[in-house]
Design a protein around this motif. Structure first.
Motif, PDB file in Angstrom:
ATOM      1  N   TYR A  62       0.807  -1.221   0.000  1.00 47.93           N
ATOM      2  CA  TYR A  62       0.000   0.000   0.000  1.00 47.93           C
ATOM      3  C   TYR A  62       0.839   1.269   0.000  1.00 47.93           C
ATOM      4  O   TYR A  62       0.294   2.371   0.128  1.00 47.93           O
ATOM      5  CB  TYR A  62      -0.962  -0.031   1.204  1.00 47.93           C
ATOM      6  CG  TYR A  62      -1.824  -1.262   1.163  1.00 47.93           C
ATOM      7  CD1 TYR A  62      -2.898  -1.346   0.295  1.00 47.93           C
ATOM      8  CD2 TYR A  62      -1.522  -2.366   1.946  1.00 47.93           C
ATOM      9  CE1 TYR A  62      -3.666  -2.502   0.215  1.00 47.93           C
ATOM     10  CE2 TYR A  62      -2.288  -3.525   1.881  1.00 47.93           C
ATOM     11  CZ  TYR A  62      -3.353  -3.582   1.005  1.00 47.93           C
ATOM     12  OH  TYR A  62      -4.107  -4.722   0.918  1.00 47.93           O
ATOM     13  N   GLN A  63       2.143   1.123  -0.188  1.00 46.53           N
ATOM     14  CA  GLN A  63       3.043   2.278  -0.209  1.00 46.53           C
ATOM     15  C   GLN A  63       2.609   3.265  -1.295  1.00 46.53           C
ATOM     16  O   GLN A  63       2.500   2.906  -2.472  1.00 46.53           O
ATOM     17  CB  GLN A  63       4.489   1.829  -0.468  1.00 46.53           C
ATOM     18  CG  GLN A  63       5.514   2.936  -0.415  1.00 46.53           C
ATOM     19  CD  GLN A  63       5.728   3.469   0.986  1.00 46.53           C
ATOM     20  OE1 GLN A  63       5.865   2.705   1.926  1.00 46.53           O
ATOM     21  NE2 GLN A  63       5.745   4.777   1.113  1.00 46.53           N
ATOM     22  N   ASP A  64       2.317   4.488  -0.898  1.00 40.13           N
ATOM     23  CA  ASP A  64       1.927   5.582  -1.807  1.00 40.13           C
ATOM     24  C   ASP A  64       0.690   5.261  -2.643  1.00 40.13           C
ATOM     25  O   ASP A  64       0.509   5.805  -3.736  1.00 40.13           O
ATOM     26  CB  ASP A  64       3.088   5.966  -2.723  1.00 40.13           C
ATOM     27  CG  ASP A  64       4.268   6.514  -1.941  1.00 40.13           C
ATOM     28  OD1 ASP A  64       4.037   7.206  -0.928  1.00 40.13           O
ATOM     29  OD2 ASP A  64       5.425   6.230  -2.322  1.00 40.13           O
ATOM     30  N   ALA A  65      -0.174   4.405  -2.151  1.00 42.04           N
ATOM     31  CA  ALA A  65      -1.399   4.038  -2.874  1.00 42.04           C
ATOM     32  C   ALA A  65      -2.599   4.783  -2.308  1.00 42.04           C
ATOM     33  O   ALA A  65      -2.595   5.243  -1.170  1.00 42.04           O
ATOM     34  CB  ALA A  65      -1.640   2.532  -2.776  1.00 42.04           C
ATOM     35  N   TYR A  66      -3.619   4.883  -3.133  1.00 43.74           N
ATOM     36  CA  TYR A  66      -4.917   5.382  -2.706  1.00 43.74           C
ATOM     37  C   TYR A  66      -5.747   4.128  -2.428  1.00 43.74           C
ATOM     38  O   TYR A  66      -5.937   3.290  -3.306  1.00 43.74           O
ATOM     39  CB  TYR A  66      -5.564   6.227  -3.801  1.00 43.74           C
ATOM     40  CG  TYR A  66      -4.744   7.460  -4.130  1.00 43.74           C
ATOM     41  CD1 TYR A  66      -4.789   8.576  -3.295  1.00 43.74           C
ATOM     42  CD2 TYR A  66      -3.924   7.509  -5.246  1.00 43.74           C
ATOM     43  CE1 TYR A  66      -4.039   9.706  -3.578  1.00 43.74           C
ATOM     44  CE2 TYR A  66      -3.174   8.636  -5.535  1.00 43.74           C
ATOM     45  CZ  TYR A  66      -3.240   9.728  -4.698  1.00 43.74           C
ATOM     46  OH  TYR A  66      -2.497  10.849  -4.986  1.00 43.74           O
ATOM     47  N   VAL A  67      -6.219   3.997  -1.189  1.00 33.20           N
ATOM     48  CA  VAL A  67      -6.816   2.745  -0.734  1.00 33.20           C
ATOM     49  C   VAL A  67      -8.280   2.953  -0.358  1.00 33.20           C
ATOM     50  O   VAL A  67      -8.626   3.929   0.308  1.00 33.20           O
ATOM     51  CB  VAL A  67      -6.045   2.186   0.485  1.00 33.20           C
ATOM     52  CG1 VAL A  67      -6.663   0.881   0.971  1.00 33.20           C
ATOM     53  CG2 VAL A  67      -4.571   1.991   0.133  1.00 33.20           C
ATOM     54  N   TYR A  68      -9.119   2.022  -0.795  1.00 31.71           N
ATOM     55  CA  TYR A  68     -10.520   2.017  -0.373  1.00 31.71           C
ATOM     56  C   TYR A  68     -10.790   0.705   0.358  1.00 31.71           C
ATOM     57  O   TYR A  68     -10.353  -0.359  -0.049  1.00 31.71           O
ATOM     58  CB  TYR A  68     -11.476   2.229  -1.544  1.00 31.71           C
ATOM     59  CG  TYR A  68     -11.306   1.285  -2.704  1.00 31.71           C
ATOM     60  CD1 TYR A  68     -12.170   0.198  -2.867  1.00 31.71           C
ATOM     61  CD2 TYR A  68     -10.300   1.479  -3.648  1.00 31.71           C
ATOM     62  CE1 TYR A  68     -12.022  -0.675  -3.943  1.00 31.71           C
ATOM     63  CE2 TYR A  68     -10.148   0.612  -4.717  1.00 31.71           C
ATOM     64  CZ  TYR A  68     -11.014  -0.460  -4.862  1.00 31.71           C
ATOM     65  OH  TYR A  68     -10.867  -1.326  -5.918  1.00 31.71           O
ATOM     66  N   THR A  90      -1.999   3.386   7.488  1.00 35.51           N
ATOM     67  CA  THR A  90      -2.031   4.845   7.353  1.00 35.51           C
ATOM     68  C   THR A  90      -0.653   5.486   7.192  1.00 35.51           C
ATOM     69  O   THR A  90      -0.530   6.543   6.578  1.00 35.51           O
ATOM     70  CB  THR A  90      -2.806   5.487   8.523  1.00 35.51           C
ATOM     71  OG1 THR A  90      -3.166   6.817   8.154  1.00 35.51           O
ATOM     72  CG2 THR A  90      -1.987   5.516   9.804  1.00 35.51           C
ATOM     73  N   ASP A  91       0.380   4.846   7.686  1.00 32.72           N
ATOM     74  CA  ASP A  91       1.723   5.428   7.557  1.00 32.72           C
ATOM     75  C   ASP A  91       2.304   5.301   6.153  1.00 32.72           C
ATOM     76  O   ASP A  91       3.273   6.000   5.822  1.00 32.72           O
ATOM     77  CB  ASP A  91       2.683   4.778   8.562  1.00 32.72           C
ATOM     78  CG  ASP A  91       2.339   5.126  10.005  1.00 32.72           C
ATOM     79  OD1 ASP A  91       1.704   6.175  10.230  1.00 32.72           O
ATOM     80  OD2 ASP A  91       2.694   4.342  10.900  1.00 32.72           O
ATOM     81  N   VAL A  92       1.732   4.443   5.317  1.00 36.20           N
ATOM     82  CA  VAL A  92       2.297   4.233   3.982  1.00 36.20           C
ATOM     83  C   VAL A  92       1.370   4.674   2.851  1.00 36.20           C
ATOM     84  O   VAL A  92       1.838   5.067   1.788  1.00 36.20           O
ATOM     85  CB  VAL A  92       2.721   2.754   3.767  1.00 36.20           C
ATOM     86  CG1 VAL A  92       3.847   2.377   4.707  1.00 36.20           C
ATOM     87  CG2 VAL A  92       1.554   1.810   3.894  1.00 36.20           C
ATOM     88  N   ALA A  93       0.063   4.602   3.059  1.00 35.53           N
ATOM     89  CA  ALA A  93      -0.893   4.951   2.008  1.00 35.53           C
ATOM     90  C   ALA A  93      -1.008   6.469   1.865  1.00 35.53           C
ATOM     91  O   ALA A  93      -0.851   7.209   2.831  1.00 35.53           O
ATOM     92  CB  ALA A  93      -2.257   4.342   2.318  1.00 35.53           C
ATOM     93  N   LYS A  94      -1.291   6.918   0.640  1.00 37.79           N
ATOM     94  CA  LYS A  94      -1.502   8.348   0.417  1.00 37.79           C
ATOM     95  C   LYS A  94      -2.853   8.794   0.967  1.00 37.79           C
ATOM     96  O   LYS A  94      -2.977   9.889   1.498  1.00 37.79           O
ATOM     97  CB  LYS A  94      -1.456   8.672  -1.085  1.00 37.79           C
ATOM     98  CG  LYS A  94      -0.079   8.770  -1.646  1.00 37.79           C
ATOM     99  CD  LYS A  94      -0.135   9.273  -3.073  1.00 37.79           C
ATOM    100  CE  LYS A  94       1.249   9.358  -3.671  1.00 37.79           C
ATOM    101  NZ  LYS A  94       1.206   9.774  -5.068  1.00 37.79           N
ATOM    102  N   LYS A  95      -3.874   7.959   0.780  1.00 39.97           N
ATOM    103  CA  LYS A  95      -5.224   8.292   1.230  1.00 39.97           C
ATOM    104  C   LYS A  95      -5.969   6.992   1.429  1.00 39.97           C
ATOM    105  O   LYS A  95      -5.824   6.047   0.659  1.00 39.97           O
ATOM    106  CB  LYS A  95      -5.937   9.164   0.185  1.00 39.97           C
ATOM    107  CG  LYS A  95      -7.316   9.604   0.576  1.00 39.97           C
ATOM    108  CD  LYS A  95      -7.249  10.618   1.686  1.00 39.97           C
ATOM    109  CE  LYS A  95      -8.616  11.093   2.111  1.00 39.97           C
ATOM    110  NZ  LYS A  95      -8.576  11.802   3.372  1.00 39.97           N
ATOM    111  N   ILE A  96      -6.804   6.946   2.471  1.00 33.85           N
ATOM    112  CA  ILE A  96      -7.614   5.764   2.765  1.00 33.85           C
ATOM    113  C   ILE A  96      -9.049   6.232   2.948  1.00 33.85           C
ATOM    114  O   ILE A  96      -9.305   7.207   3.664  1.00 33.85           O
ATOM    115  CB  ILE A  96      -7.138   5.055   4.052  1.00 33.85           C
ATOM    116  CG1 ILE A  96      -5.644   4.743   3.981  1.00 33.85           C
ATOM    117  CG2 ILE A  96      -7.949   3.783   4.293  1.00 33.85           C
ATOM    118  CD1 ILE A  96      -5.027   4.385   5.317  1.00 33.85           C
ATOM    119  N   VAL A  97      -9.985   5.544   2.289  1.00 33.04           N
ATOM    120  CA  VAL A  97     -11.401   5.872   2.448  1.00 33.04           C
ATOM    121  C   VAL A  97     -12.200   4.600   2.679  1.00 33.04           C
ATOM    122  O   VAL A  97     -11.790   3.510   2.289  1.00 33.04           O
ATOM    123  CB  VAL A  97     -11.980   6.612   1.226  1.00 33.04           C
ATOM    124  CG1 VAL A  97     -11.239   7.911   0.960  1.00 33.04           C
ATOM    125  CG2 VAL A  97     -12.003   5.750  -0.008  1.00 33.04           C
TER     126      VAL A  97
END
Length: 169
Positions: A62-68, A90-97
């Motif tokens: 999930y590094q630098d990914a936009y995650v749903y 949360t420390d690796v993803a760009k955004k989580i929804v």
């Protein structure tokens, strides 16, 4: 070449600003996490097992990914389960929804439109490009008009050779 035969680009000379909303789409990978994959037999959330599976997530995916985060199973998921997953990546993803891919795209475009500097379009004629290779949520166009209406002289949608007038100030 005489001036009588000179080819003129009337669109370029018109002062029309061509705006491609797809330029606002954040670049990066989109990944979904299905909570069903962390459930016992895909149906029951056992807290101890769930916590163990979440702890073992390979966060580098999930590094630098936009995650749903979503659940494809028709089960009741306690709210704290979303907390655990989010805290893990949360420390690796760009955004989580929470939601599906479309929900993610709506939020990303909302953020992009709200933070974009439209000041160069003040009192100008603006044409919003009608076709795009990117998937643009319909809500993005609605928000774009909200941002541009008080700012621009006129707004059109489509292509320079074939556009739909939206409004004139």
């Amino acid at each position: 070449m005489s001036q009588d035969l000179e080819i003129k680009n009337k669109v370029a000379e018109s002062g029309l600003i061509n705006f491609d909303i797809s330029d606002l789409v954040p670049k990066g990978k989109r990944l979904g996490i299905d909570i069903k994959d962390f459930l016992w037999e895909g149906m029951i959330l056992k807290e101890k097992d769930f916590r163990e599976k979440i702890k073992n997530i390979d966060v580098q995916i999930y590094q630098d990914a936009y995650v749903y985060i979503y659940c494809s199973a028709d089960v009741i998921i306690p709210l704290w389960a979303y907390f655990l997953i989010t805290a893990q990546i949360t420390d690796v993803a760009k955004k989580i929804v929470f939601g599906n891919r479309e929900d993610l795209e709506v939020l990303l475009m909302h953020n992009a439109i709200q933070t974009y500097d439209f000041s160069e379009m003040r009192d100008k004629r603006v044409l919003v490009k009608g076709c795009s290779d990117e998937l643009i949520p319909n809500n993005a166009y609605v928000e774009l008009v909200e941002q541009l209406k008080p700012l621009v002289k006129s707004l059109m949608f489509g292509e320079a050779c074939s556009n739909v007038p939206i409004f004139k100030n």
